[in-house]
Structure formats: structure tokens, C-alpha cells
Motif scaffolding. Structure first.
Motif, PDB file in Angstrom:
ATOM      1  N   LEU A   7       4.824   1.942  11.642  1.00 30.94           N
ATOM      2  CA  LEU A   7       5.113   3.352  11.232  1.00 30.94           C
ATOM      3  C   LEU A   7       4.384   3.707  10.118  1.00 30.94           C
ATOM      4  CD1 LEU A   7       8.498   4.220  11.686  1.00 30.94           C
ATOM      5  CD2 LEU A   7       6.950   5.603  12.252  1.00 30.94           C
ATOM      6  N   TRP A   8       4.521   1.525   9.384  1.00 30.89           N
ATOM      7  CA  TRP A   8       3.097   1.082   8.353  1.00 30.89           C
ATOM      8  C   TRP A   8       2.014   1.911   8.806  1.00 30.89           C
ATOM      9  CZ3 TRP A   8      -0.377  -1.809   8.815  1.00 30.89           C
ATOM     10  CH2 TRP A   8      -0.840  -2.678   9.652  1.00 30.89           C
ATOM     11  N   LEU A   9       1.385   1.945  10.134  1.00 37.16           N
ATOM     12  CA  LEU A   9       0.531   2.184  10.643  1.00 37.16           C
ATOM     13  C   LEU A   9      -0.656   3.792  10.503  1.00 37.16           C
ATOM     14  CD1 LEU A   9      -2.784   0.765  11.135  1.00 37.16           C
ATOM     15  CD2 LEU A   9      -2.015   0.993  13.600  1.00 37.16           C
ATOM     16  N   PRO A  14      -2.603   9.014   5.929  1.00 35.23           N
ATOM     17  CA  PRO A  14      -2.114   9.885   4.736  1.00 35.23           C
ATOM     18  C   PRO A  14      -2.013   9.096   3.651  1.00 35.23           C
ATOM     19  CG  PRO A  14      -0.395  10.364   6.567  1.00 35.23           C
ATOM     20  CD  PRO A  14      -1.098   9.285   6.582  1.00 35.23           C
ATOM     21  N   ALA A  15      -2.296   8.290   3.478  1.00 35.33           N
ATOM     22  CA  ALA A  15      -2.344   7.016   2.175  1.00 35.33           C
ATOM     23  C   ALA A  15      -3.842   7.239   1.352  1.00 35.33           C
ATOM     24  CB  ALA A  15      -1.812   5.874   2.301  1.00 35.33           C
ATOM     25  N   GLY A  16      -4.137   6.875   2.379  1.00 38.67           N
ATOM     26  CA  GLY A  16      -6.263   6.282   2.356  1.00 38.67           C
ATOM     27  C   GLY A  16      -6.353   7.593   2.400  1.00 38.67           C
ATOM     28  N   ALA A  17      -5.767   8.689   2.464  1.00 45.83           N
ATOM     29  CA  ALA A  17      -6.868  10.360   2.631  1.00 45.83           C
ATOM     30  C   ALA A  17      -6.764  10.185   1.378  1.00 45.83           C
ATOM     31  CB  ALA A  17      -6.559  10.986   4.007  1.00 45.83           C
ATOM     32  N   ALA A  18      -5.789  10.108   0.060  1.00 44.36           N
ATOM     33  CA  ALA A  18      -4.678  10.459  -0.898  1.00 44.36           C
ATOM     34  C   ALA A  18      -6.063   9.744  -1.954  1.00 44.36           C
ATOM     35  CB  ALA A  18      -3.522  10.632  -0.818  1.00 44.36           C
ATOM     36  N   GLY A  19      -5.908   8.514  -1.206  1.00 43.48           N
ATOM     37  CA  GLY A  19      -6.886   7.292  -2.161  1.00 43.48           C
ATOM     38  C   GLY A  19      -7.697   7.750  -2.759  1.00 43.48           C
ATOM     39  N   LEU A  20      -8.693   7.934  -0.996  1.00 40.40           N
ATOM     40  CA  LEU A  20     -10.100   8.464  -1.053  1.00 40.40           C
ATOM     41  C   LEU A  20     -10.412   9.803  -1.852  1.00 40.40           C
ATOM     42  CD1 LEU A  20     -12.582   7.844   0.210  1.00 40.40           C
ATOM     43  CD2 LEU A  20     -12.157   8.905   1.800  1.00 40.40           C
TER      44      LEU A  20
END
Length: 88
Positions: A7-9, A14-20
Motif C-alpha cells: 500500500l505504501w507503494l 499521488p504523494a509524488g505527483a503532489a510533491g512534483l
């Protein structure tokens, strides 16, 4: 091994997209570094000065060219960059 291990993967996308998105927004907007002209610049108004002296008059389009044009003298308009060899 439990089913929760992957699940962390899935959350990483979405977390990476928001960070980018946030990083690109901050990089291109520079809202914390931008100059706020309206608040930080003092402009002192002065009365308009000038005169109503007539300089010249143009009526219609009698002349076919502008006086002082350099259309045909392209060597005078374009200068070669310094340090470049002539490739003729």
C-alpha cells in the motif's frame, strides 16, 4: 507477509505527483522571492510638462519610402559578432 506491504507503494504515486506539482509551482512562480511593485515602490507624481510646438506634418502617403531607411544597405544594419571568422 501481510497484504498491507504494497500500500505504501500505491500511496507513493499521488504523494509524488503532489510533491512534483508543488516543487514546479514554487520554482516557476517564485512567490516568496517576487518583487511586489505596488507595495514596495514609491512613485512620486509630477505635473506633465511640454509644449504645443508643431514639429512637422505628414498628409497622405505621397512618399514611397521613409527618409533615412537602410533596407538596401544590409551590411550597415547587420554587424558580424566579434571573434567569428569570415566564412565566405
Amino acid at each position: 507477509m501481510s497484504d498491507d506491504s504494497g500500500l505504501w507503494l500505491l500511496a507513493l504515486g499521488p504523494a509524488g505527483a503532489a510533491g512534483l506539482y508543488w516543487a514546479l509551482y514554487r520554482h516557476y512562480r517564485n512567490t516568496d522571492k517576487s518583487h511586489s511593485f505596488e507595495h514596495e515602490t514609491e512613485v512620486k507624481a509630477q505635473p506633465v510638462t511640454g509644449s504645443e510646438h508643431k514639429v512637422g506634418e505628414v498628409k497622405g502617403t505621397r512618399d514611397q519610402s521613409i527618409s533615412g531607411d537602410n533596407v538596401s544597405a544590409f551590411r550597415k544594419r547587420v554587424r558580424r559578432a566579434a571573434g567569428r571568422a569570415d566564412t565566405r
